[in-house]
Write an enzyme that holds these catalytic residues in place. Structure first.
Site, mmCIF file in Angstrom:
data_model
loop_
_atom_site.group_PDB
_atom_site.id
_atom_site.type_symbol
_atom_site.label_atom_id
_atom_site.label_comp_id
_atom_site.label_asym_id
_atom_site.label_seq_id
_atom_site.Cartn_x
_atom_site.Cartn_y
_atom_site.Cartn_z
ATOM 1 N N GLY A 188 0.675 -1.154 0.253
ATOM 2 C CA GLY A 188 0.060 -0.055 -0.019
ATOM 3 C C GLY A 188 0.842 1.231 0.022
ATOM 4 N N GLY A 241 0.390 5.606 0.603
ATOM 5 C CA GLY A 241 -0.355 6.518 1.202
ATOM 6 C C GLY A 241 0.340 7.912 1.326
ATOM 7 N N GLY A 242 -0.301 8.998 1.838
ATOM 8 C CA GLY A 242 0.409 10.090 1.974
ATOM 9 C C GLY A 242 1.302 9.704 3.204
ATOM 10 N N PHE A 243 1.145 8.917 3.988
ATOM 11 C CA PHE A 243 2.135 8.999 5.070
ATOM 12 C C PHE A 243 3.513 8.210 4.638
ATOM 13 C CE2 PHE A 243 3.898 5.876 8.547
ATOM 14 C CZ PHE A 243 3.953 6.747 9.325
ATOM 15 N N GLY A 244 3.354 7.436 3.432
ATOM 16 C CA GLY A 244 4.730 6.604 3.030
ATOM 17 C C GLY A 244 4.109 5.107 2.638
ATOM 18 N N ASP A 301 -10.994 10.051 11.015
ATOM 19 C CA ASP A 301 -10.456 9.752 9.557
ATOM 20 C C ASP A 301 -11.337 8.367 9.480
ATOM 21 O OD1 ASP A 301 -9.581 10.149 7.258
ATOM 22 O OD2 ASP A 301 -7.522 9.676 7.810
#
Ligand SMILES: *[C@@H]1O[C@H](CO)[C@@H](O)[C@H](O)[C@H]1NC(C)=O
Ligand SMILES: *[C@@H]1O[C@H](CO)[C@@H](O)[C@H](O)[C@H]1NC(C)=O
Ligand SMILES: *[C@@H]1O[C@H](CO)[C@@H](O)[C@H](O)[C@H]1NC(C)=O
Ligand SMILES: *[C@@H]1O[C@H](CO)[C@@H](O)[C@H](O)[C@H]1NC(C)=O
Ligand SMILES: *[C@@H]1O[C@H](CO)[C@@H](O)[C@H](O)[C@H]1NC(C)=O
Ligand SMILES: *[C@@H]1O[C@H](CO)[C@@H](O)[C@H](O)[C@H]1NC(C)=O
Ligand SMILES: *[C@@H]1O[C@H](CO)[C@@H](O)[C@H](O)[C@H]1NC(C)=O
Ligand SMILES: *[C@@H]1O[C@H](CO)[C@@H](O)[C@H](O)[C@H]1NC(C)=O
Ligand SMILES: *[C@@H]1O[C@H](CO)[C@@H](O)[C@H](O)[C@H]1NC(C)=O
Ligand SMILES: *[C@@H]1O[C@H](CO)[C@@H](O)[C@H](O)[C@H]1NC(C)=O
Ligand SMILES: *[C@@H]1O[C@H](CO)[C@@H](O)[C@H](O)[C@H]1NC(C)=O
Ligand SMILES: *[C@@H]1O[C@H](CO)[C@@H](O)[C@H](O)[C@H]1NC(C)=O
Length: 813
Positions: free
Chosen positions: A486, A488-491, A603
């Site tokens: 996966g 995402g914005g986080f990494g 969220d």
């Protein structure tokens, strides 16, 4: 006889002899040497006597056929060549049983040479079989090569019997030429060893079986088992030296001095420590080069590696300073043997390490010159042992792991592929919006959580799950791209396997991550406080070297979102969707109610609901979670956070954060589940881009049936659907005060499932669409059916009960 009496002298002489004997030769308490299929009672190899398996009762069914004699006798230069002349053929599962006199580590050695026997009934080359011992699989569907070979294992035997089981593979048979079960000193294998790259976390070896993969004597000379106190064979390093090396082979046996504090001759014999391979720097005297040896090994296993050193070149103090590497990872920097051996000339020394081999099935051993100021441009090594460590399933054979590796790869690839498609098609806008939002708020967030005196992530060890970076690197094959499941914005999120075999999801914050430190901290704090069946479990975290890594339980079926649209995964049926809603509602209910301060997730979205192998839902991603309004007097939070499309309008406009904001987002998720489409879908015509707007519009027109995922149409009960839409709609009320509590939502979802006809544990299907639905019924057959009390850990019964009664009332209102 002056000083001593006759007897005293005798005793003295005897004990001296014993001392000498004992220090020179190890006396194994168990020493079974078996020549299989031999018609002779005894076969002598050097100073060892192998007995025939026909004259002893080792074998469970000795009526099995035994054959002898070879066509092409192996050359007599091979150790124990006589042993290879006969074999025992086993055409069904058979046990060799040995009674064990002393618990502890033993060598098990199996001799194989697939010759074509005289009478040709069996062609040993076509044999295929598995061997197991003491709960370990030593060989799996093994087919011996064409040359004589010995498989050697070290097993810590903790019972009074060792049973070696030979199992022929389908339509095949097993054979063995000779067997050894021999005690070896426990000290030979440490109870634990240090993984590469300086981690302090040790790899436990007590319960592990080891297989010798390479036992090498440097100096291009092999050492026969006859010259080793434990009858180990040491092969010459010549074939493993990397071709472009500048090497020099050195021998000086007389320089070796076994000292009291150093390793004994049982660790490695004189002929190992007395020879070495050195860097040949004559051509280029100042070059600081590595000497490298390469070994092929099975991928997917950890390996125990022992380096033997003995400075037989120069009088101390040694100015040889070495850097030692395994597959380019540091085992030891600035190693100086003089420092380790109190500068005793010729004193042996050894060093252990554990490394995991993941992809290319290779171990490269490099010894190079360190950069300390007075280091000579030199390097040397005297001996090397590489032993494969049994995995968490007690397996030592590679064939199974390579299979599962392939499967993992396929899963990872398909998940990554699906994610990619979604990313491109559906969520571009969504991600961009979120990123921008987060970027602008990152500064705020940091100040919120970090006070100046906090130097580390957690000042007091509030959470006990800190993992060393090295363990995570090993678990993820050093963050291999092929394990990314996966982004995402986080990494990135990786699938990983810990040392003990636990499969985990590893979320690694990119160094410039938008999620930032605050969210990293929040997530760990939340997850370590709350444990619930429907919240994803925290396994650990790592903040070494500015990393922000969180390790979660691995969720086989990925995100709920993936199963709703944008991938070609099989569609979920209505009952599954209801159960997923119920599961996630339980998770949220727990967050909202289990502690004095309600926790607001902030969220809630389909990408943050994960599904395990049974499609049980768990709520994930607590990076934005916050304590509820009781402690936030103003009810006004400075930064609006969450995901576009799911955001509570009241919270967006008035920055008023309550549990009802989660309820709103949950309502959006419910419609997402019902409609099987993204919350924001820019590819649709105007009016249909936003799921919520579209739903509200169609509801006004009374054409709600148009929104239902085509896959579900006709496959759900009308009553159940009505109930579901009814409660989802209430969740989307503009004002938080008009929205139900998550407990009410949960209750109504349970009811919707009941109306659909719920499968009770007994296997009966109860269809309950007309029946009166009383609370008692609800308690016994719905809320607590799957997990019983454990399901609502910590939530008091009366609380749930009153919640449900409340829900009931609200329902009738
Ligand atoms: C082998 O040993 C058995 C008893 O263990 C004995 O009866 C037999 O004579 C021996 N055979 C040889 C060839 O020594
Ligand atoms: C296994 O060997 C025994 C003894 O020679 C023989 O009687 C039996 O038929 C063999 N079984 C198979 C399946 O080959
Ligand atoms: C093989 O076994 C037969 C009897 O089973 C025996 O007569 C013969 O001497 C053996 N051959 C060898 C090379 O051991
Ligand atoms: C071999 O030993 C195992 C236990 O170690 C036992 O379960 C099995 O039945 C034995 N098989 C035979 C053929 O004796
Ligand atoms: C024995 O089997 C191997 C491989 O199965 C084959 O290559 C070889 O020709 C066979 N030898 C004989 C004598 O049948
Ligand atoms: C063998 O296992 C026993 C029991 O687990 C343990 O106490 C012992 O230390 C182990 N020995 C070695 C050499 O690992
Ligand atoms: C190592 O020894 C073998 C013979 O044992 C020899 O053929 C080979 O050339 C030697 N290797 C080197 C690099 O000297
Ligand atoms: C054992 O080592 C000695 C020297 O230490 C050597 O003379 C002898 O040939 C060796 N024997 C074998 C079998 O390698
Ligand atoms: C071998 O070591 C001895 C010391 O034990 C030393 O006297 C001798 O010179 C060394 N031989 C060589 C060739 O380095
Ligand atoms: C071996 O080392 C010890 C010191 O540990 C020393 O006393 C002894 O003389 C050395 N032996 C030889 C043969 O150099
Ligand atoms: C080991 O060395 C070989 C040959 O130089 C190289 O191809 C391989 O990538 C290296 N493997 C590792 C894990 O460093
Ligand atoms: C020696 O090998 C290590 C690990 O692969 C590498 O980092 C280092 O640069 C090498 N040194 C030289 C001089 O090639």
């Amino acid at each position: 006889m002056g000083l001593f009496g006759k007897h005293e002298l005798l005793v003295l002489v005897m004990s001296t002899m014993c001392l000498m004997k004992c220090s020179l030769e190890y006396d194994p308490k168990d020493n079974y040497l078996v020549d299989c299929g031999s018609p002779a009672n005894r076969t002598t190899v050097g100073d060892r006597v192998f007995v025939s398996d026909s004259s002893h009762s080792f074998l469970s069914n000795p009526e099995q056929e035994s054959i002898n004699a070879t066509n092409s006798e192996p050359s007599s230069s091979i150790y124990g060549s006589l042993l290879y002349r006969t074999a025992r053929i086993l055409n069904r599962t058979s046990n060799f049983t040995f009674s064990i006199n002393q618990h502890g580590r033993h060598f098990v050695r199996l001799y194989f040479f697939p010759f074509v026997p005289d009478h040709q009934t069996y062609n040993l080359s076509s044999s295929k079989f598995s061997v197991s011992a003491h709960g370990f699989t030593l060989l799996k569907d093994f087919q011996p090569g064409v040359t004589p070979s010995v498989k050697e294992y070290s097993i810590n035997i903790t019972s009074d019997e060792l049973v070696l089981t030979f199992t022929p593979s389908a339509n095949s048979f097993a054979f063995v030429n000779a067997l050894e079960v021999v005690s070896h000193p426990d000290e030979l294998i440490p109870v634990s060893a240090q993984p590469v790259e300086g981690s302090t976390n040790h790899h436990g070896l007590i319960a592990q079986a080891l297989e010798t993969v390479a036992r090498i004597n440097m100096g291009n000379q092999s050492v026969s088992p006859d010259n080793d106190t434990l009858w180990r064979a040491w092969n010459s390093d010549g074939p493993f030296v990397k071709r472009n090396n500048f090497v020099r082979f050195v021998t000086n046996l007389s320089a070796v001095n076994y000292t009291e504090n150093g390793p004994s001759v049982d660790i490695a014999p004189l002929s190992v420590y007395g020879t070495a391979t050195k860097l040949d720097n004559e051509q280029n005297p100042s070059a600081r080069l590595n000497n490298t040896w390469s070994f092929n090994v099975d991928p997917g296993f950890s390996y125990f590696v022992r380096f033997h050193f003995c400075d037989i070149f120069q009088l101390p103090p040694s100015d040889l300073w070495l850097n030692i590497y395994l597959n380019s990872m540091s085992v030891k920097k600035d190693f100086n043997i003089g420092l380790e051996t109190s500068n005793v000339y010729g004193a042996p020394y050894f060093l252990d390490a554990v490394t995991r081999v993941s992809r290319d099935g290779m171990i490269n051993v490099s010894i190079g010159t360190s950069n300390v100021y007075n280091a000579l441009p030199e390097s040397f090594l005297n001996g090397l042992e590489i032993m494969k460590i049994s995995n968490s399933k007690g397996n030592l054979d590679g064939s199974l792991t390579s299979l599962s590796k392939k499967k993992v790869w396929v899963i990872a690839a398909s998940v990554a592929g699906a994610l990619f498609i979604i990313g491109v098609l559906g969520c571009l806008i969504f991600i961009l919006c979120r990123r921008n939002k987060r970027k602008s708020k990152a500064g705020h967030a940091k100040q919120e959580y970090l006070s100046p005196d906090e130097s580390t992530i957690f000042s007091k060890s509030k959470v006990g799950y800190r993992f060393p970076l090295i363990a995570i690197q090993e678990a993820t094959d050093r963050f291999s791209e092929s394990l990314v499941i996966g982004i995402g914005g986080f990494g990135k999120v990786y699938k990983g396997t810990l040392f003990d075999g636990t499969v985990v999801a590893v979320k690694r914050g990119a160094p410039q991550s938008n999620q930032g430190l605050a969210e990293f901290r929040t997530e760990i704090e939340m997850l370590s406080q709350f444990r619930h069946r429907h919240l994803v479990s925290l396994i650990g975290y790592c903040d070494e070297r500015n990393e922000m890594i969180i390790i979660y339980e691995y969720m086989e079926n990925g995100t709920l979102k993936n199963h709703l649209y944008g991938s070609d995964l099989p569609k979920l049926n209505w009952r599954q969707r209801l159960e997923i809603c119920i599961g996630s509602a339980k998770g949220l209910h727990y967050l909202h109610t289990s502690s004095a301060k309600a926790i607001i997730h902030r969220d809630v979205k389909s990408a943050n609901i994960l599904l395990d192998e049974n499609f049980m839902a768990k709520v994930a991603d607590f990076g934005l979670s916050k304590n509820g309004p009781e402690f936030d007097q103003s009810h006004v939070s400075t930064a609006v956070k969450g995901s576009f499309g799911y955001l509570d309008p009241e919270y967006m406009t008035r920055q008023q954060l309550t549990e009802k904001s989660d309820v709103y987002s949950f309502g959006v998720v419910m419609f997402e589940i019902l409609c099987g489409r993204p919350v924001i879908d820019p590819s649709r015509p105007r009016g249909m881009v936003s799921l919520v707007e579209w739903v509200k519009e169609l509801q006004k027109q009374g054409e709600l049936e148009k929104i239902i995922d085509p896959y579900l149409v006709g496959k759900m009960k009308m009553e159940s659907l009505k109930k579901f839409v009814d409660i989802a709609d209430k969740c989307l009320a503009d004002e938080g005060i008009d929205r139900p509590a998550i407990g009410d939502v949960l209750w109504n979802l349970e009811y919707a499932l009941q109306l659909e006809g719920v499968e009770i544990k007994t296997g009966q299907t109860v269809v309950n669409d007309s029946a009166k639905y009383n609370v008692e019924n609800g308690v016994s057959s719905t809320v607590f059916t799957e997990g019983s009390m454990g399901d609502l850990d910590g939530v008091s019964m009366s609380r749930v009960f009153s919640e449900m009664v409340k829900g009931d009332k609200q329902e009738m209102r």
